[in-house]
Design an enzyme around this catalytic site. Structure first.
Site, PDB file in Angstrom:
ATOM      1  N   ASP A  67     126.619 -27.686  48.016  1.00  0.00           N
ATOM      2  CA  ASP A  67     125.934 -26.463  47.587  1.00  0.00           C
ATOM      3  C   ASP A  67     125.347 -26.580  46.181  1.00  0.00           C
ATOM      4  O   ASP A  67     125.636 -27.520  45.436  1.00  0.00           O
ATOM      5  CB  ASP A  67     126.886 -25.251  47.668  1.00  0.00           C
ATOM      6  CG  ASP A  67     128.319 -25.598  47.262  1.00  0.00           C
ATOM      7  OD1 ASP A  67     128.495 -26.555  46.486  1.00  0.00           O
ATOM      8  OD2 ASP A  67     129.254 -24.919  47.717  1.00  0.00           O
ATOM      9  N   ASP A 136     138.886 -16.474  48.491  1.00  0.00           N
ATOM     10  CA  ASP A 136     138.607 -15.602  49.641  1.00  0.00           C
ATOM     11  C   ASP A 136     138.460 -16.398  50.943  1.00  0.00           C
ATOM     12  O   ASP A 136     138.021 -15.864  51.957  1.00  0.00           O
ATOM     13  CB  ASP A 136     137.339 -14.764  49.388  1.00  0.00           C
ATOM     14  CG  ASP A 136     136.085 -15.618  49.195  1.00  0.00           C
ATOM     15  OD1 ASP A 136     136.171 -16.862  49.313  1.00  0.00           O
ATOM     16  OD2 ASP A 136     135.014 -15.042  48.939  1.00  0.00           O
ATOM     17  N   HIS A 138     136.514 -19.136  51.457  1.00  0.00           N
ATOM     18  CA  HIS A 138     135.231 -19.783  51.737  1.00  0.00           C
ATOM     19  C   HIS A 138     135.333 -21.305  51.643  1.00  0.00           C
ATOM     20  O   HIS A 138     136.180 -21.837  50.938  1.00  0.00           O
ATOM     21  CB  HIS A 138     134.101 -19.247  50.831  1.00  0.00           C
ATOM     22  CG  HIS A 138     134.198 -19.601  49.390  1.00  0.00           C
ATOM     23  ND1 HIS A 138     134.098 -18.659  48.379  1.00  0.00           N
ATOM     24  CD2 HIS A 138     134.354 -20.785  48.741  1.00  0.00           C
ATOM     25  CE1 HIS A 138     134.186 -19.258  47.211  1.00  0.00           C
ATOM     26  NE2 HIS A 138     134.354 -20.549  47.403  1.00  0.00           N
ATOM     27  N   GLU A 143     130.712 -17.541  52.594  1.00  0.00           N
ATOM     28  CA  GLU A 143     131.617 -16.449  52.279  1.00  0.00           C
ATOM     29  C   GLU A 143     132.133 -15.803  53.573  1.00  0.00           C
ATOM     30  O   GLU A 143     131.569 -16.030  54.650  1.00  0.00           O
ATOM     31  CB  GLU A 143     130.881 -15.405  51.427  1.00  0.00           C
ATOM     32  CG  GLU A 143     130.428 -15.916  50.056  1.00  0.00           C
ATOM     33  CD  GLU A 143     131.580 -16.020  49.040  1.00  0.00           C
ATOM     34  OE1 GLU A 143     132.734 -16.267  49.442  1.00  0.00           O
ATOM     35  OE2 GLU A 143     131.307 -15.862  47.831  1.00  0.00           O
TER      36      GLU A 143
HETATM   37  C1  F6R Z   1     132.033 -26.125  45.537  1.00  0.00           C
HETATM   38  C2  F6R Z   1     132.297 -25.287  46.711  1.00  0.00           C
HETATM   39  C3  F6R Z   1     133.295 -24.190  46.668  1.00  0.00           C
HETATM   40  C4  F6R Z   1     134.571 -24.534  45.914  1.00  0.00           C
HETATM   41  C5  F6R Z   1     135.521 -23.351  45.926  1.00  0.00           C
HETATM   42  C6  F6R Z   1     136.771 -23.635  45.113  1.00  0.00           C
HETATM   43  O1  F6R Z   1     131.077 -27.114  45.839  1.00  0.00           O
HETATM   44  O2  F6R Z   1     131.669 -25.474  47.704  1.00  0.00           O
HETATM   45  O3  F6R Z   1     133.649 -23.837  47.989  1.00  0.00           O
HETATM   46  O4  F6R Z   1     135.178 -25.647  46.508  1.00  0.00           O
HETATM   47  O5  F6R Z   1     134.879 -22.226  45.416  1.00  0.00           O
HETATM   48  O6  F6R Z   1     136.425 -23.764  43.768  1.00  0.00           O
HETATM   49  P1  F6R Z   1     137.462 -24.343  42.705  1.00  0.00           P
HETATM   50  O7  F6R Z   1     137.739 -25.754  43.130  1.00  0.00           O
HETATM   51  O8  F6R Z   1     136.765 -24.286  41.387  1.00  0.00           O
HETATM   52  O9  F6R Z   1     138.671 -23.497  42.797  1.00  0.00           O
END
Ligand code: F6R
Length: 260
Positions: A67, A136, A138, A143
């Site tokens: 992403d 959450d 994702h 989401e």
């Molecule tokens: C990042 C991504 C997100 C993160 C998730 C957890 O490329 O796709 O899904 O993996 O938001 O973020 P952290 O690791 O910062 O807790």
């Protein structure tokens, strides 16, 4: 889904790096699916060490990231382009032209997303995709409520995800509302998936994803549809699992040929 619980995030990250290392050594032109955020930092540090100290060669590897924020160019310090160069790419011998991230500055977002999907296909598909998990539930930036068949597209972040990611931005900066993310359908096409989850903040989402019903409300639960998904957790992230002892028992008693 295979669930592996390690005492610490460091040990889990080292195991994740070994899984990547085994793949890249057996298939030097492997296609890796990468993630950003705090979770994969230990994995990337260990891959850099394997490159420097054990000669892990990335010269033929291709990467695709999950992403990117819409509206942020590669030079922006909070962009995922910037994150990947700072935390991995500039420390290993990967060719810049073999690294791929969604284009945060795309004018025609729909076409840009279709092109990204086509590039993944043209590269032969992703061999091993690492994903973190949002508080959450994702994966990527899919989401809750995302279609389980979704492809790369624009998504609007929840306020919770924007708040979770605010520490990566300057105090006066606004976290973007929109992102481009691989879809859940895109992620499920990778040949293998590694879900990483560390720390108590992720315990609830991981329990819902691993032991709850498959639901678009917990996007990570869609990984149950994937035949080769491993979830790698530290103890702190595993506290809400009901079958933790069974997962530990399975890992401790693996047949020798199945061990990493
Ligand atoms: C990042 C991504 C997100 C993160 C998730 C957890 O490329 O796709 O899904 O993996 O938001 O973020 P952290 O690791 O910062 O807790």
């Amino acid at each position: 889904m295979e669930v592996i619980i390690q005492p610490t995030a460091e040990e889990a990250s080292a195991l994740a790096a070994r899984i990547f290392g085994v793949l890249v050594r057996s298939k030097p032109a492997a296609v890796l699916g990468l993630a950003t955020g705090s979770t994969p930092l230990g994995l990337y540090a260990e891959l850099i060490r394997l490159h420097r100290e054990e000669g892990l060669d990335f010269s033929k590897v291709t990467t695709f990231n999950l992403d990117e924020y819409l509206g942020l160019g590669p030079e922006h310090p909070a962009s995922y382009h910037h994150f990947m160069w700072e935390n991995l790419f500039r420390h290993i011998n990967i060719r810049p032209e073999n690294t791929n991230l969604p284009d945060g500055l795309a004018r025609d977002v729909a076409t840009s997303c279709a092109v990204y999907e086509e590039r993944i296909r043209a590269a032969g598909g992703i061999d091993l995709q690492v994903v973190g998990i949002g508080s959450d539930g994702h994966i990527g930036f899919n989401e809750p409520g995302s279609s389980l068949a979704s492809r790369t597209r624009i998504k609007t972040l929840t306020e919770r995800t924007r708040a979770d990611n605010a520490p990566f931005f300057g105090p006066a900066e606004e976290v973007p509302y929109h992102v481009i993310t691989m879809g859940i359908g895109t992620i499920l096409e990778a040949r293998e998936v590694l879900l990483l989850g560390f720390g108590p903040r992720k315990a609830e989402a991981l329990a819902a994803a691993i032991e709850g019903p498959v639901s678009p409300m917990v996007p990570a639960s869609a990984l149950h549809f994937h035949p080769r998904t491993r979830a790698l957790l530290d103890e702190a992230a595993a506290v809400r699992l009901q079958r933790g002892n069974y997962y530990r028992h399975v890992f401790a008693n693996k047949p020798v040929w199945q061990r990493v």
